[in-house]
Design a protein around this motif. Structure first.
Motif, PDB file in Angstrom:
ATOM      1  N   LEU A 368       0.827  -1.209   0.000  1.00 40.64           N
ATOM      2  CA  LEU A 368       0.000   0.000   0.000  1.00 40.64           C
ATOM      3  C   LEU A 368       0.856   1.251   0.000  1.00 40.64           C
ATOM      4  O   LEU A 368       0.571   2.224  -0.717  1.00 40.64           O
ATOM      5  CB  LEU A 368      -0.924  -0.001   1.222  1.00 40.64           C
ATOM      6  CG  LEU A 368      -2.081  -0.999   1.234  1.00 40.64           C
ATOM      7  CD1 LEU A 368      -2.869  -0.876   2.534  1.00 40.64           C
ATOM      8  CD2 LEU A 368      -2.995  -0.795   0.037  1.00 40.64           C
ATOM      9  N   ALA A 369       1.915   1.265   0.809  1.00 41.34           N
ATOM     10  CA  ALA A 369       2.791   2.434   0.859  1.00 41.34           C
ATOM     11  C   ALA A 369       3.496   2.652  -0.475  1.00 41.34           C
ATOM     12  O   ALA A 369       3.632   3.790  -0.946  1.00 41.34           O
ATOM     13  CB  ALA A 369       3.814   2.269   1.982  1.00 41.34           C
ATOM     14  N   ALA A 370       3.935   1.554  -1.089  1.00 37.61           N
ATOM     15  CA  ALA A 370       4.617   1.675  -2.384  1.00 37.61           C
ATOM     16  C   ALA A 370       3.675   2.204  -3.454  1.00 37.61           C
ATOM     17  O   ALA A 370       4.045   3.069  -4.259  1.00 37.61           O
ATOM     18  CB  ALA A 370       5.179   0.312  -2.790  1.00 37.61           C
ATOM     19  N   LYS A 371       2.439   1.679  -3.460  1.00 35.88           N
ATOM     20  CA  LYS A 371       1.465   2.168  -4.443  1.00 35.88           C
ATOM     21  C   LYS A 371       1.154   3.633  -4.206  1.00 35.88           C
ATOM     22  O   LYS A 371       1.032   4.424  -5.155  1.00 35.88           O
ATOM     23  CB  LYS A 371       0.182   1.350  -4.376  1.00 35.88           C
ATOM     24  CG  LYS A 371      -0.872   1.842  -5.357  1.00 35.88           C
ATOM     25  CD  LYS A 371      -2.144   1.034  -5.339  1.00 35.88           C
ATOM     26  CE  LYS A 371      -3.146   1.593  -6.340  1.00 35.88           C
ATOM     27  NZ  LYS A 371      -4.397   0.838  -6.380  1.00 35.88           N
ATOM     28  N   ARG A 372       1.047   4.006  -2.944  1.00 37.38           N
ATOM     29  CA  ARG A 372       0.765   5.402  -2.603  1.00 37.38           C
ATOM     30  C   ARG A 372       1.858   6.324  -3.128  1.00 37.38           C
ATOM     31  O   ARG A 372       1.577   7.378  -3.704  1.00 37.38           O
ATOM     32  CB  ARG A 372       0.642   5.487  -1.088  1.00 37.38           C
ATOM     33  CG  ARG A 372       0.093   6.778  -0.544  1.00 37.38           C
ATOM     34  CD  ARG A 372      -0.084   6.638   0.954  1.00 37.38           C
ATOM     35  NE  ARG A 372      -0.107   7.932   1.615  1.00 37.38           N
ATOM     36  CZ  ARG A 372       0.020   8.098   2.924  1.00 37.38           C
ATOM     37  NH1 ARG A 372       0.179   7.038   3.704  1.00 37.38           N
ATOM     38  NH2 ARG A 372      -0.014   9.308   3.443  1.00 37.38           N
ATOM     39  N   ALA A 373       3.103   5.904  -2.964  1.00 34.77           N
ATOM     40  CA  ALA A 373       4.217   6.705  -3.476  1.00 34.77           C
ATOM     41  C   ALA A 373       4.161   6.821  -4.992  1.00 34.77           C
ATOM     42  O   ALA A 373       4.393   7.894  -5.562  1.00 34.77           O
ATOM     43  CB  ALA A 373       5.542   6.086  -3.039  1.00 34.77           C
ATOM     44  N   ASP A 374       3.837   5.711  -5.654  1.00 36.27           N
ATOM     45  CA  ASP A 374       3.758   5.721  -7.119  1.00 36.27           C
ATOM     46  C   ASP A 374       2.653   6.650  -7.610  1.00 36.27           C
ATOM     47  O   ASP A 374       2.854   7.437  -8.548  1.00 36.27           O
ATOM     48  CB  ASP A 374       3.501   4.303  -7.637  1.00 36.27           C
ATOM     49  CG  ASP A 374       4.698   3.387  -7.449  1.00 36.27           C
ATOM     50  OD1 ASP A 374       5.812   3.900  -7.259  1.00 36.27           O
ATOM     51  OD2 ASP A 374       4.504   2.159  -7.462  1.00 36.27           O
ATOM     52  N   VAL A 375       1.465   6.553  -6.995  1.00 37.97           N
ATOM     53  CA  VAL A 375       0.331   7.346  -7.469  1.00 37.97           C
ATOM     54  C   VAL A 375       0.540   8.825  -7.176  1.00 37.97           C
ATOM     55  O   VAL A 375       0.245   9.680  -8.021  1.00 37.97           O
ATOM     56  CB  VAL A 375      -0.987   6.840  -6.845  1.00 37.97           C
ATOM     57  CG1 VAL A 375      -2.153   7.716  -7.287  1.00 37.97           C
ATOM     58  CG2 VAL A 375      -1.246   5.386  -7.245  1.00 37.97           C
ATOM     59  N   VAL A 376       1.061   9.160  -5.994  1.00 36.30           N
ATOM     60  CA  VAL A 376       1.336  10.571  -5.693  1.00 36.30           C
ATOM     61  C   VAL A 376       2.348  11.124  -6.688  1.00 36.30           C
ATOM     62  O   VAL A 376       2.240  12.272  -7.146  1.00 36.30           O
ATOM     63  CB  VAL A 376       1.831  10.732  -4.242  1.00 36.30           C
ATOM     64  CG1 VAL A 376       2.438  12.125  -4.024  1.00 36.30           C
ATOM     65  CG2 VAL A 376       0.681  10.521  -3.266  1.00 36.30           C
ATOM     66  N   GLY A 377       3.340  10.299  -7.075  1.00 35.54           N
ATOM     67  CA  GLY A 377       4.313  10.740  -8.062  1.00 35.54           C
ATOM     68  C   GLY A 377       3.713  11.005  -9.428  1.00 35.54           C
ATOM     69  O   GLY A 377       4.234  11.812 -10.199  1.00 35.54           O
ATOM     70  N   LYS A 378       2.579  10.317  -9.735  1.00 37.50           N
ATOM     71  CA  LYS A 378       1.892  10.558 -11.004  1.00 37.50           C
ATOM     72  C   LYS A 378       0.931  11.742 -10.900  1.00 37.50           C
ATOM     73  O   LYS A 378       0.807  12.536 -11.834  1.00 37.50           O
ATOM     74  CB  LYS A 378       1.124   9.304 -11.433  1.00 37.50           C
ATOM     75  CG  LYS A 378       2.015   8.136 -11.807  1.00 37.50           C
ATOM     76  CD  LYS A 378       1.191   6.904 -12.166  1.00 37.50           C
ATOM     77  CE  LYS A 378       2.080   5.737 -12.539  1.00 37.50           C
ATOM     78  NZ  LYS A 378       1.301   4.515 -12.861  1.00 37.50           N
ATOM     79  N   VAL A 379       0.243  11.839  -9.757  1.00 40.27           N
ATOM     80  CA  VAL A 379      -0.693  12.941  -9.556  1.00 40.27           C
ATOM     81  C   VAL A 379       0.049  14.276  -9.470  1.00 40.27           C
ATOM     82  O   VAL A 379      -0.433  15.304  -9.959  1.00 40.27           O
ATOM     83  CB  VAL A 379      -1.517  12.692  -8.272  1.00 40.27           C
ATOM     84  CG1 VAL A 379      -2.291  13.940  -7.867  1.00 40.27           C
ATOM     85  CG2 VAL A 379      -2.488  11.531  -8.487  1.00 40.27           C
ATOM     86  N   ALA A 380       1.215  14.256  -8.838  1.00 40.95           N
ATOM     87  CA  ALA A 380       2.043  15.472  -8.683  1.00 40.95           C
ATOM     88  C   ALA A 380       3.429  15.173  -9.242  1.00 40.95           C
ATOM     89  O   ALA A 380       4.395  14.991  -8.482  1.00 40.95           O
ATOM     90  CB  ALA A 380       2.115  15.888  -7.223  1.00 40.95           C
ATOM     91  N   PRO A 381       3.578  15.106 -10.567  1.00 38.58           N
ATOM     92  CA  PRO A 381       4.858  14.684 -11.163  1.00 38.58           C
ATOM     93  C   PRO A 381       6.012  15.640 -10.888  1.00 38.58           C
ATOM     94  O   PRO A 381       7.172  15.285 -11.085  1.00 38.58           O
ATOM     95  CB  PRO A 381       4.538  14.625 -12.667  1.00 38.58           C
ATOM     96  CG  PRO A 381       3.356  15.529 -12.846  1.00 38.58           C
ATOM     97  CD  PRO A 381       2.557  15.410 -11.596  1.00 38.58           C
ATOM     98  N   GLU A 382       5.691  16.866 -10.428  1.00 37.52           N
ATOM     99  CA  GLU A 382       6.772  17.805 -10.108  1.00 37.52           C
ATOM    100  C   GLU A 382       7.569  17.361  -8.884  1.00 37.52           C
ATOM    101  O   GLU A 382       8.759  17.670  -8.770  1.00 37.52           O
ATOM    102  CB  GLU A 382       6.194  19.204  -9.842  1.00 37.52           C
ATOM    103  CG  GLU A 382       5.419  19.805 -11.014  1.00 37.52           C
ATOM    104  CD  GLU A 382       3.931  19.484 -10.945  1.00 37.52           C
ATOM    105  OE1 GLU A 382       3.154  20.159 -11.636  1.00 37.52           O
ATOM    106  OE2 GLU A 382       3.552  18.547 -10.205  1.00 37.52           O
ATOM    107  N   LEU A 383       6.933  16.628  -7.979  1.00 38.26           N
ATOM    108  CA  LEU A 383       7.616  16.248  -6.738  1.00 38.26           C
ATOM    109  C   LEU A 383       8.818  15.344  -6.995  1.00 38.26           C
ATOM    110  O   LEU A 383       9.907  15.605  -6.463  1.00 38.26           O
ATOM    111  CB  LEU A 383       6.629  15.590  -5.773  1.00 38.26           C
ATOM    112  CG  LEU A 383       5.541  16.517  -5.208  1.00 38.26           C
ATOM    113  CD1 LEU A 383       4.604  15.735  -4.293  1.00 38.26           C
ATOM    114  CD2 LEU A 383       6.163  17.681  -4.448  1.00 38.26           C
ATOM    115  N   PRO A 384       8.692  14.265  -7.778  1.00 38.63           N
ATOM    116  CA  PRO A 384       9.890  13.465  -8.068  1.00 38.63           C
ATOM    117  C   PRO A 384      10.960  14.257  -8.815  1.00 38.63           C
ATOM    118  O   PRO A 384      12.158  13.978  -8.663  1.00 38.63           O
ATOM    119  CB  PRO A 384       9.343  12.327  -8.938  1.00 38.63           C
ATOM    120  CG  PRO A 384       7.903  12.227  -8.576  1.00 38.63           C
ATOM    121  CD  PRO A 384       7.471  13.639  -8.309  1.00 38.63           C
ATOM    122  N   VAL A 385      10.538  15.231  -9.607  1.00 37.70           N
ATOM    123  CA  VAL A 385      11.513  16.056 -10.321  1.00 37.70           C
ATOM    124  C   VAL A 385      12.287  16.930  -9.339  1.00 37.70           C
ATOM    125  O   VAL A 385      13.513  17.011  -9.371  1.00 37.70           O
ATOM    126  CB  VAL A 385      10.814  16.926 -11.387  1.00 37.70           C
ATOM    127  CG1 VAL A 385      11.790  17.925 -11.990  1.00 37.70           C
ATOM    128  CG2 VAL A 385      10.214  16.050 -12.477  1.00 37.70           C
TER     129      VAL A 385
END
Length: 466
Positions: A368-385
């Protein structure tokens, strides 16, 4: 039951490939990713060609203790109307728990979690399905889900649970054969037994997808090729009934279009093999029935019993369909407390409820935590950048003490606020960029309403800094 044919899950990443793909009769789109007033052009072109589009919901939480949210139902109905769909689908799952019903904090899973197969849970699910059916303009079909964990004290098998649900509500079933395989590996459940217990006439269509096994646990990833065991379950199903539709799901790690077409070819061959077996079985049964009638007729002055004089097992299926009782007093509260306790253990680190496999609960919590990180990274793609390689580690650390309570977009803002309040990231330039990103979205009037421009600006700053 409307015949759909062979389809594929429509995703923006493969939209062009799907348009050009031969033999695609219909597509399925994630309902929450479709904006009724601004349909993707590729999806509109498919509709203009006569390709059926079915919205597939993931956030209604029909298996939850609360009654379905009216706003979510209205939004789902709006998407049905916009797409001109003949039916709509959702999952037999809960996705949130807590709140007023249990006098506990409201928590979001961000994922589909299994419903306990108990009488209480079935009663609640049946009423929730009825409410949804009354609110939606087209027939509803519900999907069996994949699970890593089992509930203690279950009173029914999956097949029995689905049979009673369909029998009591008349809801159609979306049978995911990949999920049957997942539950076979993870929970020791026999797919053939589940299929033998289903009301086959209630099947609206079938999902097929891939996954992978790690440390004895099957992960329903939708990002890997469809394995042979899943195709074998599809063949078994097709040997029992001709499914109105079959759809290939792929959500990530998209291969070349030719590979997707090969997978669709494998699905068609599995269906054909099952159809041959079904015809053979029917011929054998008809031959046995004819021989039995001839034998019986010989003992009754040559008269043969007609079909009208016999009662078949299948004739009883659906005899009580439409019958519906409200949940027993306290059922919603009991289901709500049980689901809140499990979800809290999964996302908030509270003790694992008695009877659950602690190791499996830990595996589910990490997933669940891993999926959450993945989805947040897609919803807010600026954050991983902005955060670069530190993004995932920072988010997983944040997730350990900050359960999701209000969806992924709010989660992204809360994550950024958490980092800034603790003086992170350590790099001053990255911290300034993160603060600017947060201010643009959390203030009363965002500086830019064009996410593409914001992402481009953030990317440019990071590249210049490097």
């Amino acid at each position: 039951m409307e015949r759909l044919g062979t389809g594929i899950g429509w995703r923006p990443e493969i939209a062009d490939a799907v348009e050009r793909m031969p033999g695609i009769d219909w597509v399925e789109a994630v309902a929450e990713n479709v904006c009724p007033g601004h349909l993707p052009k590729a999806l509109e072109r498919l509709r203009e060609r006569g390709v059926t589009v079915v919205p597939h919901g993931v956030s209604l939480g029909l298996g939850g203790a609360d009654r379905p949210d009216e706003g979510r139902l209205a939004a789902l109905a709006e998407r049905v109307e916009a797409l001109g769909s003949p039916l709509v689908t959702e999952h037999i799952a809960f996705v949130r728990a807590g709140g007023a019903l249990t006098a506990s904090p409201r928590l979001e899973a961000g994922h589909l979690l299994p419903v306990p197969r108990t009488r209480d849970a079935l009663d609640v699910l049946c009423e929730n399905v009825r409410i949804a059916q009354e609110s939606l303009p087209v027939p509803l079909a519900v999907e069996n889900i994949a699970a890593l964990i089992s509930w203690p004290g279950e009173e029914m098998t999956e097949g029995q649970f689905l049979y009673e649900l369909a029998d009591r509500t008349g809801v159609r079933l979306l049978i995911d054969v990949a999920n049957l395989h997942t539950n076979h590996v993870n929970r020791g459940e026999d797919p053939a037994k589940a299929l033998s217990e289903l009301p086959l006439e209630a099947i609206a269509y079938v999902h097929v997808a891939g996954g992978f096994e790690r440390d004895g646990v099957w992960h329903d990833s939708h990002a890997h090729p469809v394995p042979r065991p899943v195709l074998d379950i599809l063949t078994d199903l097709a040997s029992r009934v001709s499914p109105p539709g079959v759809l290939l799901e792929r959500d990530e790690n998209f291969p070349e279009p030719a590979e997707l077409e090969r997978e669709l070819g494998s699905i068609r061959r599995a269906l054909e093999t099952g159809a041959v077996e079904r015809v053979k079985t029917q011929l054998l049964e008809e031959g046995s029935a004819a021989a039995r009638r001839a034998k019986e007729g010989a003992g009754h002055d040559g008269g043969l019993l007609t079909d009208a004089g016999r009662t078949t097992e299948t004739g009883a299926v659906g005899a009580t369909r439409g019958a519906f009782d409200l949940p027993h007093p306290g059922a919603r509260e009991r289901v709500g407390l049980a689901q809140a306790a499990l979800l809290s253990a999964l996302v908030a680190g509270t003790p694992v409820p008695e009877g659950f496999d602690r190791v499996r609960v830990a595996v589910q919590a990490r997933a669940l935590a891993a999926k959450r990180a993945d989805v947040v990274g897609k919803v807010a793609p600026e954050l991983p950048v902005i955060l670069g390689e530190d993004y995932r580690t920072a988010f997983l650390g944040y997730a350990q003490t900050h359960p999701m309570t209000d969806g992924y977009r709010r989660d992204a803002l809360t994550f950024a606020e958490h980092l800034l309040s603790s003086g992170r990231p350590g790099d001053a330039q990255a911290r300034r960029e993160l603060r600017e990103w947060w201010l643009e979205r959390s203030g009363p009037s965002p500086r830019s309403r064009r996410p593409g421009h914001r992402l481009a600006r953030a990317t440019r700053r990071v590249l210049l800094r490097r």
